[in-house]
Design a protein around this motif. Sequence first.
Motif, PDB file in Angstrom:
ATOM      1  N   ARG A  45      53.760  49.420  -5.952  1.00 50.02           N
ATOM      2  CA  ARG A  45      54.288  49.085  -6.419  1.00 50.02           C
ATOM      3  C   ARG A  45      55.619  50.157  -7.594  1.00 50.02           C
ATOM      4  NH1 ARG A  45      56.692  47.946 -11.105  1.00 50.02           N
ATOM      5  NH2 ARG A  45      54.517  48.511 -11.996  1.00 50.02           N
ATOM      6  N   VAL A  46      55.084  50.946  -7.937  1.00 50.62           N
ATOM      7  CA  VAL A  46      55.798  52.099  -8.694  1.00 50.62           C
ATOM      8  C   VAL A  46      56.209  52.874  -7.501  1.00 50.62           C
ATOM      9  CG1 VAL A  46      55.625  53.795  -9.770  1.00 50.62           C
ATOM     10  CG2 VAL A  46      54.072  52.268 -10.799  1.00 50.62           C
ATOM     11  N   PHE A  47      56.097  53.415  -6.714  1.00 51.82           N
ATOM     12  CA  PHE A  47      56.603  54.812  -5.817  1.00 51.82           C
ATOM     13  C   PHE A  47      57.557  53.661  -4.979  1.00 51.82           C
ATOM     14  CE2 PHE A  47      52.807  57.634  -5.269  1.00 51.82           C
ATOM     15  CZ  PHE A  47      52.728  57.635  -6.640  1.00 51.82           C
ATOM     16  N   ARG A  48      56.964  52.432  -4.675  1.00 54.04           N
ATOM     17  CA  ARG A  48      58.472  51.556  -4.224  1.00 54.04           C
ATOM     18  C   ARG A  48      59.347  51.267  -5.106  1.00 54.04           C
ATOM     19  NH1 ARG A  48      57.027  50.658   1.190  1.00 54.04           N
ATOM     20  NH2 ARG A  48      55.408  50.605   1.710  1.00 54.04           N
ATOM     21  N   HIS A  49      59.362  50.861  -6.178  1.00 55.42           N
ATOM     22  CA  HIS A  49      60.493  50.700  -6.984  1.00 55.42           C
ATOM     23  C   HIS A  49      61.464  52.329  -7.010  1.00 55.42           C
ATOM     24  CE1 HIS A  49      62.638  49.049  -9.916  1.00 55.42           C
ATOM     25  NE2 HIS A  49      62.723  49.657 -10.979  1.00 55.42           N
ATOM     26  N   LEU A  50      60.760  53.514  -7.083  1.00 56.04           N
ATOM     27  CA  LEU A  50      61.069  54.334  -7.861  1.00 56.04           C
ATOM     28  C   LEU A  50      62.231  54.839  -6.163  1.00 56.04           C
ATOM     29  CD1 LEU A  50      58.457  56.486  -9.218  1.00 56.04           C
ATOM     30  CD2 LEU A  50      61.067  55.919 -10.422  1.00 56.04           C
ATOM     31  N   THR A  51      61.313  54.568  -4.772  1.00 54.74           N
ATOM     32  CA  THR A  51      62.055  55.324  -3.595  1.00 54.74           C
ATOM     33  C   THR A  51      63.406  54.425  -3.856  1.00 54.74           C
ATOM     34  OG1 THR A  51      61.033  53.898  -2.262  1.00 54.74           O
ATOM     35  CG2 THR A  51      60.280  56.309  -2.380  1.00 54.74           C
ATOM     36  N   PHE A  52      63.487  53.030  -3.969  1.00 59.43           N
ATOM     37  CA  PHE A  52      64.021  52.258  -4.067  1.00 59.43           C
ATOM     38  C   PHE A  52      65.762  52.473  -4.582  1.00 59.43           C
ATOM     39  CE2 PHE A  52      66.028  48.084  -5.428  1.00 59.43           C
ATOM     40  CZ  PHE A  52      66.612  47.162  -4.024  1.00 59.43           C
ATOM     41  N   GLN A  53      65.030  53.033  -6.261  1.00 58.90           N
ATOM     42  CA  GLN A  53      66.544  53.702  -7.177  1.00 58.90           C
ATOM     43  C   GLN A  53      66.561  55.130  -6.353  1.00 58.90           C
ATOM     44  OE1 GLN A  53      63.268  53.587 -10.879  1.00 58.90           O
ATOM     45  NE2 GLN A  53      64.789  52.368 -11.509  1.00 58.90           N
ATOM     46  N   ALA A  54      65.993  55.418  -5.733  1.00 56.48           N
ATOM     47  CA  ALA A  54      66.393  56.968  -5.748  1.00 56.48           C
ATOM     48  C   ALA A  54      67.652  56.685  -3.963  1.00 56.48           C
ATOM     49  CB  ALA A  54      65.545  58.052  -4.984  1.00 56.48           C
ATOM     50  N   VAL A  55      67.942  56.536  -3.752  1.00 53.06           N
ATOM     51  CA  VAL A  55      68.718  55.931  -2.559  1.00 53.06           C
ATOM     52  C   VAL A  55      70.033  56.113  -3.051  1.00 53.06           C
ATOM     53  CG1 VAL A  55      67.406  55.965  -0.559  1.00 53.06           C
ATOM     54  CG2 VAL A  55      68.473  53.875  -2.264  1.00 53.06           C
ATOM     55  N   LEU A  56      71.225  56.092  -2.082  1.00 50.38           N
ATOM     56  CA  LEU A  56      72.493  55.521  -2.820  1.00 50.38           C
ATOM     57  C   LEU A  56      72.462  54.226  -2.938  1.00 50.38           C
ATOM     58  CD1 LEU A  56      74.850  57.691  -1.018  1.00 50.38           C
ATOM     59  CD2 LEU A  56      73.963  58.530  -3.088  1.00 50.38           C
ATOM     60  N   PRO A  57      74.184  54.254  -3.742  1.00 51.23           N
ATOM     61  CA  PRO A  57      73.729  52.082  -3.905  1.00 51.23           C
ATOM     62  C   PRO A  57      74.184  51.207  -3.162  1.00 51.23           C
ATOM     63  CG  PRO A  57      74.869  53.626  -5.969  1.00 51.23           C
ATOM     64  CD  PRO A  57      74.465  54.249  -5.129  1.00 51.23           C
ATOM     65  N   ILE A  58      74.155  50.558  -2.881  1.00 54.52           N
ATOM     66  CA  ILE A  58      74.387  49.404  -1.511  1.00 54.52           C
ATOM     67  C   ILE A  58      76.281  50.071  -1.047  1.00 54.52           C
ATOM     68  CG2 ILE A  58      74.849  46.958  -2.462  1.00 54.52           C
ATOM     69  CD1 ILE A  58      73.472  46.007  -0.113  1.00 54.52           C
ATOM     70  N   ASP A  59      77.337  49.998  -2.529  1.00 53.45           N
ATOM     71  CA  ASP A  59      78.741  49.832  -2.213  1.00 53.45           C
ATOM     72  C   ASP A  59      79.227  51.366  -1.974  1.00 53.45           C
ATOM     73  OD1 ASP A  59      77.640  51.160  -4.738  1.00 53.45           O
ATOM     74  OD2 ASP A  59      79.371  49.408  -5.594  1.00 53.45           O
TER      75      ASP A  59
END
Length: 242
Positions: A53-67
């Motif tokens: 859960r923690v790792f997936r949340h971190l990778t989700f935050q690390a990518v460029l924003p959707i817009d």
Amino acid sequence: MRRTLLTLLACLALTGCAEPAEPAQPAASAPASSTSTAPPVTTTPGLSREQERVFRHLTFQAVLPIDTVQGTGTRFHEQHLDNGPMTSCWAALSTPPAVSYLRRWQSDHDWTNSAAHIYQGRRAEQLIAELRELATRTCPEWKDQEYGSFRYQGEVKFKGAAGIDAAFGFCADNRQPNGEERLYCWAYLARNGPQTTMLSMVGTGGPKLELADGGDAGMVERMKFQGFILGTVAELMPLDLP
């Protein structure tokens, strides 16, 4: 302000996007203007449910924003990945990440990828050294049946990457089967936490534009690339890595 700058840089050359050959991805897509929430947590071997859960949340935050990329005809896709970053010849690192996440923006001629990979047991310097070796020595030239020939053009020097523990980037000239000349660039930025390492990748690709003054035909693509690097650093640095 940062997102506005990225959007302007991306739209400056946005005429569409051809994607380099990569392992097959699910076809699901969404408009680039849509909102997004992280996909549900599954189970990754070797990780507890809380770690995942923690790792997936971190990778989700690390990518460029959707817009980050917006434009007519831009298609957006995001997903969890089972593999790590690739480099020239589509070669992968010798060890897989614990968790990975990808966002992709694509139109008819232009392509942008932003991915984040979190590792246990490998440090930033090791990951970047292997990526550099693959690109510069193991496979400086390669061919793809669908997307033509690629040639390593040289290492890219980053601006504004303070605080990143190790980084490597390069561009490759591309000649499509129809003769069109394109430029593809990839950057890998790694930051160490106490027990983990986050490796972020951003890639861009687009046509070489003929300039009126006869200047560098890949200049616009390189400007766009540098803008995406700055955005990737801005997403990576605030993360509290375990």
